[in-house]
Design a protein around this motif. Sequence first.
Motif, PDB file in Angstrom:
ATOM      1  N   GLU A  91       0.838  -1.212   0.000  1.00  0.00           N
ATOM      2  CA  GLU A  91       0.000   0.000   0.000  1.00  0.00           C
ATOM      3  C   GLU A  91       0.867   1.255   0.000  1.00  0.00           C
ATOM      4  O   GLU A  91       0.549   2.240  -0.673  1.00  0.00           O
ATOM      5  CB  GLU A  91      -0.941  -0.001   1.217  1.00  0.00           C
ATOM      6  CG  GLU A  91      -2.124  -0.941   1.106  1.00  0.00           C
ATOM      7  CD  GLU A  91      -1.730  -2.400   1.258  1.00  0.00           C
ATOM      8  OE1 GLU A  91      -0.640  -2.657   1.838  1.00  0.00           O
ATOM      9  OE2 GLU A  91      -2.479  -3.273   0.801  1.00  0.00           O
ATOM     10  N   ILE A  92       1.979   1.225   0.752  1.00  0.00           N
ATOM     11  CA  ILE A  92       2.889   2.370   0.751  1.00  0.00           C
ATOM     12  C   ILE A  92       3.512   2.540  -0.635  1.00  0.00           C
ATOM     13  O   ILE A  92       3.683   3.661  -1.130  1.00  0.00           O
ATOM     14  CB  ILE A  92       4.000   2.194   1.807  1.00  0.00           C
ATOM     15  CG1 ILE A  92       3.399   2.244   3.206  1.00  0.00           C
ATOM     16  CG2 ILE A  92       5.065   3.274   1.654  1.00  0.00           C
ATOM     17  CD1 ILE A  92       2.801   3.590   3.572  1.00  0.00           C
ATOM     18  N   GLY A  93       3.825   1.426  -1.276  1.00  0.00           N
ATOM     19  CA  GLY A  93       4.362   1.500  -2.632  1.00  0.00           C
ATOM     20  C   GLY A  93       3.384   2.142  -3.590  1.00  0.00           C
ATOM     21  O   GLY A  93       3.774   2.978  -4.421  1.00  0.00           O
ATOM     22  N   THR A  94       2.101   1.789  -3.480  1.00  0.00           N
ATOM     23  CA  THR A  94       1.086   2.427  -4.321  1.00  0.00           C
ATOM     24  C   THR A  94       0.961   3.907  -3.985  1.00  0.00           C
ATOM     25  O   THR A  94       0.795   4.754  -4.870  1.00  0.00           O
ATOM     26  CB  THR A  94      -0.277   1.732  -4.120  1.00  0.00           C
ATOM     27  OG1 THR A  94      -0.161   0.350  -4.458  1.00  0.00           O
ATOM     28  CG2 THR A  94      -1.348   2.370  -5.001  1.00  0.00           C
ATOM     29  N   LEU A  95       1.072   4.237  -2.702  1.00  0.00           N
ATOM     30  CA  LEU A  95       0.948   5.627  -2.267  1.00  0.00           C
ATOM     31  C   LEU A  95       2.068   6.492  -2.835  1.00  0.00           C
ATOM     32  O   LEU A  95       1.855   7.677  -3.137  1.00  0.00           O
ATOM     33  CB  LEU A  95       0.951   5.689  -0.736  1.00  0.00           C
ATOM     34  CG  LEU A  95       0.609   7.049  -0.112  1.00  0.00           C
ATOM     35  CD1 LEU A  95      -0.822   7.446  -0.474  1.00  0.00           C
ATOM     36  CD2 LEU A  95       0.773   6.989   1.407  1.00  0.00           C
ATOM     37  N   VAL A  96       3.253   5.933  -2.981  1.00  0.00           N
ATOM     38  CA  VAL A  96       4.366   6.677  -3.577  1.00  0.00           C
ATOM     39  C   VAL A  96       3.979   7.186  -4.967  1.00  0.00           C
ATOM     40  O   VAL A  96       4.341   8.297  -5.369  1.00  0.00           O
ATOM     41  CB  VAL A  96       5.630   5.795  -3.662  1.00  0.00           C
ATOM     42  CG1 VAL A  96       6.695   6.454  -4.539  1.00  0.00           C
ATOM     43  CG2 VAL A  96       6.187   5.531  -2.275  1.00  0.00           C
ATOM     44  N   VAL A  97       3.205   6.374  -5.684  1.00  0.00           N
ATOM     45  CA  VAL A  97       2.754   6.773  -7.020  1.00  0.00           C
ATOM     46  C   VAL A  97       1.586   7.737  -6.934  1.00  0.00           C
ATOM     47  O   VAL A  97       1.587   8.811  -7.543  1.00  0.00           O
ATOM     48  CB  VAL A  97       2.362   5.537  -7.851  1.00  0.00           C
ATOM     49  CG1 VAL A  97       1.870   5.963  -9.239  1.00  0.00           C
ATOM     50  CG2 VAL A  97       3.542   4.584  -7.986  1.00  0.00           C
ATOM     51  N   THR A  98       0.565   7.393  -6.149  1.00  0.00           N
ATOM     52  CA  THR A  98      -0.705   8.130  -6.200  1.00  0.00           C
ATOM     53  C   THR A  98      -0.715   9.409  -5.377  1.00  0.00           C
ATOM     54  O   THR A  98      -1.568  10.274  -5.613  1.00  0.00           O
ATOM     55  CB  THR A  98      -1.849   7.226  -5.726  1.00  0.00           C
ATOM     56  OG1 THR A  98      -1.635   6.842  -4.362  1.00  0.00           O
ATOM     57  CG2 THR A  98      -1.937   5.981  -6.596  1.00  0.00           C
ATOM     58  N   ILE A  99       0.179   9.558  -4.406  1.00  0.00           N
ATOM     59  CA  ILE A  99       0.161  10.764  -3.571  1.00  0.00           C
ATOM     60  C   ILE A  99       0.410  12.017  -4.410  1.00  0.00           C
ATOM     61  O   ILE A  99      -0.074  13.103  -4.085  1.00  0.00           O
ATOM     62  CB  ILE A  99       1.218  10.652  -2.436  1.00  0.00           C
ATOM     63  CG1 ILE A  99       1.004  11.732  -1.383  1.00  0.00           C
ATOM     64  CG2 ILE A  99       2.626  10.721  -2.994  1.00  0.00           C
ATOM     65  CD1 ILE A  99      -0.263  11.592  -0.592  1.00  0.00           C
ATOM     66  N   GLU A 100       1.143  11.856  -5.511  1.00  0.00           N
ATOM     67  CA  GLU A 100       1.371  12.999  -6.399  1.00  0.00           C
ATOM     68  C   GLU A 100       0.053  13.487  -6.978  1.00  0.00           C
ATOM     69  O   GLU A 100      -0.168  14.689  -7.144  1.00  0.00           O
ATOM     70  CB  GLU A 100       2.337  12.577  -7.516  1.00  0.00           C
ATOM     71  CG  GLU A 100       2.995  13.746  -8.243  1.00  0.00           C
ATOM     72  CD  GLU A 100       2.320  14.055  -9.570  1.00  0.00           C
ATOM     73  OE1 GLU A 100       2.788  14.954 -10.275  1.00  0.00           O
ATOM     74  OE2 GLU A 100       1.307  13.406  -9.905  1.00  0.00           O
ATOM     75  N   LEU A 101      -0.841  12.561  -7.264  1.00  0.00           N
ATOM     76  CA  LEU A 101      -2.150  12.921  -7.807  1.00  0.00           C
ATOM     77  C   LEU A 101      -3.012  13.620  -6.757  1.00  0.00           C
ATOM     78  O   LEU A 101      -3.827  14.478  -7.096  1.00  0.00           O
ATOM     79  CB  LEU A 101      -2.855  11.666  -8.319  1.00  0.00           C
ATOM     80  CG  LEU A 101      -2.161  11.009  -9.514  1.00  0.00           C
ATOM     81  CD1 LEU A 101      -2.669   9.591  -9.716  1.00  0.00           C
ATOM     82  CD2 LEU A 101      -2.386  11.828 -10.773  1.00  0.00           C
ATOM     83  N   LEU A 102      -2.831  13.241  -5.496  1.00  0.00           N
ATOM     84  CA  LEU A 102      -3.548  13.950  -4.435  1.00  0.00           C
ATOM     85  C   LEU A 102      -3.125  15.409  -4.409  1.00  0.00           C
ATOM     86  O   LEU A 102      -3.953  16.309  -4.205  1.00  0.00           O
ATOM     87  CB  LEU A 102      -3.264  13.281  -3.090  1.00  0.00           C
ATOM     88  CG  LEU A 102      -4.084  13.784  -1.896  1.00  0.00           C
ATOM     89  CD1 LEU A 102      -5.563  13.536  -2.125  1.00  0.00           C
ATOM     90  CD2 LEU A 102      -3.621  13.102  -0.607  1.00  0.00           C
ATOM     91  N   GLY A 103      -1.855  15.657  -4.650  1.00  0.00           N
ATOM     92  CA  GLY A 103      -1.368  17.030  -4.726  1.00  0.00           C
ATOM     93  C   GLY A 103      -1.978  17.795  -5.881  1.00  0.00           C
ATOM     94  O   GLY A 103      -2.306  18.983  -5.759  1.00  0.00           O
ATOM     95  N   THR A 104      -2.164  17.118  -7.024  1.00  0.00           N
ATOM     96  CA  THR A 104      -2.779  17.803  -8.172  1.00  0.00           C
ATOM     97  C   THR A 104      -4.239  18.124  -7.906  1.00  0.00           C
ATOM     98  O   THR A 104      -4.831  18.952  -8.610  1.00  0.00           O
ATOM     99  CB  THR A 104      -2.677  16.955  -9.451  1.00  0.00           C
ATOM    100  OG1 THR A 104      -3.430  15.747  -9.293  1.00  0.00           O
ATOM    101  CG2 THR A 104      -1.235  16.619  -9.775  1.00  0.00           C
ATOM    102  N   GLY A 105      -4.848  17.464  -6.902  1.00  0.00           N
ATOM    103  CA  GLY A 105      -6.211  17.805  -6.522  1.00  0.00           C
ATOM    104  C   GLY A 105      -6.279  18.970  -5.568  1.00  0.00           C
ATOM    105  O   GLY A 105      -7.255  19.716  -5.547  1.00  0.00           O
TER     106      GLY A 105
END
Length: 493
Positions: A91-105
């Motif tokens: 899950e942390i590995g996935t978060l490394v990818v997707t957290i950037e998208l949270l920033g774009t929101g």
Amino acid sequence: MTADEKEGNQKHDIEQKKSFPATESGNTHDPNEVDWDGPADPHNPRNWSAWRRGMLVGIITCVVFSTSIASSAVAPAVPQILREFNSNNAEIGTLVVTIELLGTGVGPILMGPMSEVVGRRIIYNCANVGFSAFTIGCALTPSLGGLVVLRFLQGCAASCSLNNAGGTISDLVPIHRRGFAMSMYSVGFLLGPAVGPVAGSFLAAAKGWRWVFWLLLILNGTMGVICALAYTETYAPVILEWKVKKLRKKTGNQALYAKDQRQLPVRTVLKRAITRPVKMFLFCPVVTGLAVYNAVVYGFTYLLFSTFSVVFEDQYHFDQGRLGLVYLGLAIGFLVSLSIASMVNDRTHARLSRKHGAPKPEFRLESLIYGAIAIPIGFFIYGWTAQYYVDSAVPIVATGIVGFGVMFTFIPFNVYMIDAYTKYAANAIAAGNILRSLSAALLPLVGVPLYNRLGYGWGNSLLAFVSLGLGAMSLLFRKYGEEWRRKFSVRLD
């Protein structure tokens, strides 16, 4: 300016008057009101030469590509990152990818409105500097937690170009050519995340995951310098405000003001600008519905991005180098539908405008139906062929069908927002981008648990059923969109 462009601008003015009520300051007979020096004023961005406007859209497209590629380029290197930081948490590995998208929101909440207060150029330049700085931080970070935080900040900076590019297109492009212009923007926005993992997988395998961020720095740093040197301000109200300041200094008349702009304190102007996206999302049903549909489709696409490594390593035993090739299916799907989607959107809009005697923003939504059909088909084929170990080329082609449908969702959504809310295009797009980015950041986190529980066949079938149900909303938007837009209009000034 060509005859077609003049006609398009006239249609834009008519539609804008229909979409927004006249402001109290809109007294055209007030001698203190400053407007353009006639319809052919060369300072009006709509009257700039075609090559200049095309160049500016092209620059922003390249900036969008250089930032959007960051959202997924690191995805194939996640196993390498986890090994370096001694973690086995998927899950942390996935978060490394997707957290950037949270920033774009999060970024559009401020950057979209700010661009309509201080102008596009300064926001683009500040965001490019910030993106490059946070990318350096990602490349040098000594901890996994630091990488997650810096990826979030990287996304906040990236959101500027992703969100404000629609505003730039609204500034420069006449209504009848916006489908093509939006397809140009879509090249950067959707192709970047599709091709990023291809480069990222080979680079990480050869040089290590940190070099993925150095590559991002080189790309965005180069485009940031070009943008700073070549991009000129395009937002008409800000250019008019500059004209007013010059005239005040020249004439000494401090009562002068720009057309359709009230003389309000900066705090009030900024507050209204920041609240517009929220008001649009909460009180405009068409914006809400389209934003939800677009967000789910985008989130499902990133669910694919984030789970390709699991599916193709477990089912087909791809190594890290070959893993990047998996993403080519989506990339080719985007490219194939790119020219088709923009051409269909513009031609459908022109045909319906002639048929009904006037252009309407809702005509842009006709082509949503193609995406509503293609996306579920792609998910069904992808899921069941992966489930039963069919040759790996088949599920990769199936992701291309998904990519084909995504373009037919993305282009109508954004061009509609530009046509319907021209003056506040960046705010309207921000309203959708916030939800879309949150969806893209959070939905991938359920990808692996979903496949573990339901398998690849039924797991992707569930995604197909959801996208099919939401796609049916496009029929409602086509039929009732204009009525809802007018009935539930909100005061934005």
